[in-house]
Design an enzyme around this catalytic site. Structure first.
Site, short mmCIF file in Angstrom:
data_model
loop_
_atom_site.label_atom_id
_atom_site.label_comp_id
_atom_site.label_asym_id
_atom_site.label_seq_id
_atom_site.Cartn_x
_atom_site.Cartn_y
_atom_site.Cartn_z
N GLY A 84 -7.25 -38.34 -10.38
CA GLY A 84 -7.32 -39.86 -10.56
C GLY A 84 -6.46 -40.12 -11.67
O GLY A 84 -5.94 -39.22 -12.15
N CYS B 162 -8.02 -31.63 -10.71
CA CYS B 162 -7.11 -32.46 -11.61
C CYS B 162 -7.97 -33.15 -12.59
O CYS B 162 -8.49 -32.60 -13.52
CB CYS B 162 -6.11 -33.16 -10.84
SG CYS B 162 -4.68 -33.87 -11.74
N TYR B 163 -7.92 -34.55 -12.50
CA TYR B 163 -9.01 -35.30 -13.23
C TYR B 163 -10.24 -34.90 -13.10
O TYR B 163 -11.20 -34.61 -13.99
CB TYR B 163 -8.82 -36.56 -12.79
CG TYR B 163 -9.77 -37.37 -13.88
CD1 TYR B 163 -9.23 -38.08 -14.94
CD2 TYR B 163 -11.18 -37.87 -13.75
CE1 TYR B 163 -10.02 -38.90 -15.83
CE2 TYR B 163 -11.82 -38.59 -14.60
CZ TYR B 163 -11.28 -39.09 -15.46
OH TYR B 163 -12.09 -39.79 -16.41
N HIS C 195 -3.46 -29.94 -7.08
CA HIS C 195 -4.06 -30.62 -6.05
C HIS C 195 -3.83 -29.66 -4.72
O HIS C 195 -3.02 -29.49 -3.76
CB HIS C 195 -3.10 -31.99 -5.57
CG HIS C 195 -3.42 -33.06 -6.54
ND1 HIS C 195 -4.49 -33.82 -6.41
CD2 HIS C 195 -2.80 -33.36 -7.83
CE1 HIS C 195 -4.56 -34.61 -7.36
NE2 HIS C 195 -3.55 -34.49 -8.16
N GLU D 192 -5.43 -30.09 -1.97
CA GLU D 192 -5.61 -31.03 -0.56
C GLU D 192 -4.19 -31.32 0.02
O GLU D 192 -4.07 -31.67 1.14
CB GLU D 192 -6.15 -32.17 -0.88
CG GLU D 192 -5.67 -33.19 -1.70
CD GLU D 192 -5.97 -33.14 -3.15
OE1 GLU D 192 -6.07 -34.14 -3.96
OE2 GLU D 192 -6.28 -31.84 -3.92
N SER E 12 -9.02 -54.32 22.70
CA SER E 12 -7.57 -54.53 22.36
C SER E 12 -6.64 -53.51 23.49
O SER E 12 -5.46 -53.84 23.48
CB SER E 12 -7.15 -54.16 21.04
OG SER E 12 -7.22 -52.80 20.58
N GLY E 13 -7.23 -52.44 23.65
CA GLY E 13 -6.40 -51.57 24.54
C GLY E 13 -6.01 -50.55 23.65
O GLY E 13 -5.52 -49.32 24.31
N VAL F 105 -6.55 -47.28 20.85
CA VAL F 105 -7.48 -46.11 20.94
C VAL F 105 -8.70 -46.26 20.28
O VAL F 105 -9.76 -45.86 20.99
CB VAL F 105 -6.56 -44.84 20.18
CG1 VAL F 105 -7.73 -43.69 20.00
CG2 VAL F 105 -5.49 -44.50 20.78
N ASP F 106 -8.82 -47.01 19.38
CA ASP F 106 -10.10 -47.10 18.30
C ASP F 106 -11.25 -47.86 19.35
O ASP F 106 -12.31 -47.67 19.25
CB ASP F 106 -9.93 -47.95 17.04
CG ASP F 106 -8.69 -47.01 16.16
OD1 ASP F 106 -8.67 -45.78 16.40
OD2 ASP F 106 -8.24 -47.67 15.43
N SER G 296 -11.01 -48.78 22.21
CA SER G 296 -11.28 -48.04 23.80
C SER G 296 -12.24 -47.09 23.50
O SER G 296 -13.25 -46.92 24.48
CB SER G 296 -9.86 -47.23 24.49
OG SER G 296 -8.95 -48.27 24.66
N LYS H 114 -8.70 -40.96 12.16
CA LYS H 114 -7.85 -41.46 13.57
C LYS H 114 -7.86 -40.18 14.55
O LYS H 114 -8.26 -40.21 15.69
CB LYS H 114 -6.65 -41.86 12.93
CG LYS H 114 -5.94 -42.26 14.48
CD LYS H 114 -6.19 -43.75 14.79
CE LYS H 114 -5.25 -44.49 15.80
NZ LYS H 114 -5.78 -46.08 15.80
#
Length: 519
Positions: free
Chosen positions: A57, A84-85, A176, A178, A229-230, A232-233, A235, A375
């Site tokens: 942070g 880190c923080y 970090h 990650e 909407s067509g 990915v999400d 659908s 996603k």
């Protein structure tokens, strides 16, 4: 709340906290990010995490009123990992010391093992060549360890770069793990979750069955509408909900006249032929395009499209008898980004087109079966549900559609030209086998005309910009490094095949400072 083994990430505002969650999800570990100011002793008891990670942070532990965690966290008996923080706050609250004013470290650094340590616990498998490359980003540093901790690794400006209290299962690092720039960061995270007893029970097969059960419990015998909407999400959400409740679901596909070439036909055909999902195809392109006539300001475009979408969707929703729920393809990054870790205001870069305002206006309750997913996990769920690959792997497409790829005034003529040019560009990308390597690719038609020569004649036509980027989640992006041969071939095809364009450029702006879309 999910019944999977849970890991809690307490967020102190790092720009890369989402990456912690993504790395853990890749290890089949379910985790949630919650801001520090939402985590108290009651929350910890209710959430019952198997382990906790404290993020980085921007604050200084030495500043008055700087973020802290509940002191009860340290007596829960669960493994902790401070980053880190997160390391600094752990030391400060457990009796160590953190100081400002020392040399800061930003970027690549190398950590050497402390005397007598070659890597134990979550640091097992490191220091293979005698040192470990990491990514630092800190100004303050720990200058005294809390009781029970020992130093595992050091760097020139972080004498306690890796520390551990093995007896309690507490670990912390000043860098970090990650981020991609810490090559063996995944090893540390994998060691941590294994040590914490996670069995990797977070799979799309289990999520699918769990989500179906939750949808049935929430909806019962009532009806649900879904704004399709067509993409990915929406659908994946539609197919998952249909599997749960069948004909109680009705999808509404609003064609606003700003879609890509043949997109409406493809979406409607896929859902009607493959899934037999009740679907209303609302072609309201004239309404939208008439309202956009003469509009050039990007924010006005977005807000006009959003307002009309709500009006149209509400009209069709009112015709669906007994509809009590609205289904949305909300993803976990949307949930995270809707909560400020500090409660402070943030700058609006651009309005986002969505249907978030609909439930309040229409008296509907939300069904959001993807709100725990990233996603890439949505795509994995789509494969689990059997959606065609060409839909699962589709590049993101903005709600306002081609309107924001048409800087300046939106006209039917420019949209027709843009659709053709975009189709050629995507065809080129597919032909060269590059589609899956690119996060998003499109053409923008520019609000200028340029002089050209075709045959023996003079032309005065539009210029266009090709845009293709690589990204993990759309938060940051870099341009795709096409070869000059590819760009030359693509420009030639567009100019030869698309009447109305006589010049092509390639946009090599990263995000930031630019955005992926042009408006």
């Amino acid at each position: 709340m999910t019944q999977h083994q849970r890991l809690l990430i307490i967020d102190f505002g790092s720009q890369v906290t989402q990456l912690i969650a993504r790395r853990l999800r890749e290890l089949n570990v379910y985790c949630e990010i919650h801001p520090f100011n939402a985590v108290d002793a009651h929350f910890l008891e209710k959430f019952a995490p198997r382990a906790v990670i404290l993020s980085g942070g921007p604050a200084s532990v030495t500043a008055e009123g700087s973020p802290r965690v509940p002191q009860s966290l340290f007596s829960m008996g669960v493994p902790l990992f401070g980053i880190c923080y997160g390391q600094q706050v752990m030391m400060e609250q457990l009796g160590g010391r953190v100081e400002s004013g020392h040399h800061a470290e930003y970027g690549r650094a190398f950590i050497a093992p402390a005397p007598g340590h070659t890597g134990d616990g979550i640091f097992a498998g490191l220091f293979g060549d005698g040192r470990e490359e990491v990514w630092m980003s800190h100004g303050d540093r720990v200058t005294k360890l809390a009781p029970g901790f020992e130093v595992i690794g050091t760097s020139p400006n972080a004498p306690y770069a890796m520390i551990a209290n093995e007896a309690k299962g507490f670990y912390a690092v000043q860098f970090h793990p990650e981020v991609h720039h810490t090559p063996h960061g995944r090893i540390m995270l994998e060691n941590f979750v294994r040590m914490a007893g996670f069995t990797g029970d977070w799979t799309m097969a289990s999520y699918r069955s769990e989500a179906i059960r939750k949808i049935r419990e929430q909806v019962g015998d009532r009806r649900v509408i879904c704004g399709l909407s067509g993409g990915v999400d929406s659908s994946v959400a539609a197919v998952l909900i249909h599997e749960a409740i069948g004909d109680q679901l009705t999808c509404v596909f609003v064609d606003h006249g700003l879609l890509r070439q043949n997109e409406a036909e493809e979406v409607v055909t896929m859902f009607r032929d493959n899934y037999n999902i009740p679907l209303i195809h609302a072609d309201r392109s004239d309404l939208f395009l008439d309202a956009l006539d003469g509009v050039t300001d990007p924010e006005v475009k977005r807000k006009t499209i959003g307002r009309l979408f709500i009006e149209v969707f509400q009209k069709y929703a009112n015709d669906i008898d007994g509809a009590e729920f609205l289904a949305q393809g909300t993803l976990y990054p949307d949930v995270i980004e809707s909560v400020s870790f500090s409660g402070g205001p943030s700058v609006t870069i651009k309005s986002h087109h969505n249907v978030g305002g609909l439930p309040e206006k229409m008296g509907l309750k939300l069904v959001e079966p993807l709100r725990e997913l990233f996603k890439d996990e949505v795509r994995a769920l789509g494969r689990e549900l059997g959606l065609p690959d060409k839909f699962i792997g589709r590049h993101p497409f903005p709600g306002p559609g081609l309107a924001i790829r048409c800087p300046g005034e939106v006209t039917r003529e420019k949209l027709d030209i843009l659709r053709q040019a975009d189709a050629v560009f995507i065809d080129q990308i597919r032909k060269h086998g590059l589609y899956d390597d690119i996060w998003q690719a499109f053409v923008a038609i520019l609000p200028v005309r340029t002089v050209g020569v075709m045959g023996d004649g003079r032309t005065y036509d539009y210029a266009c910009a090709l845009r293709a980027v690589t990204s993990v989640d759309g938060m940051t992006a870099d341009y795709y490094p096409f070869t000059h041969d590819f760009l030359g071939e693509t420009a030639t095809r567009i100019i030869n095949e698309v009447k109305g364009i006589n010049r092509c450029t390639y946009d090599i702006t990263s995000k930031p400072p630019g955005t992926i879309e042009w408006e």
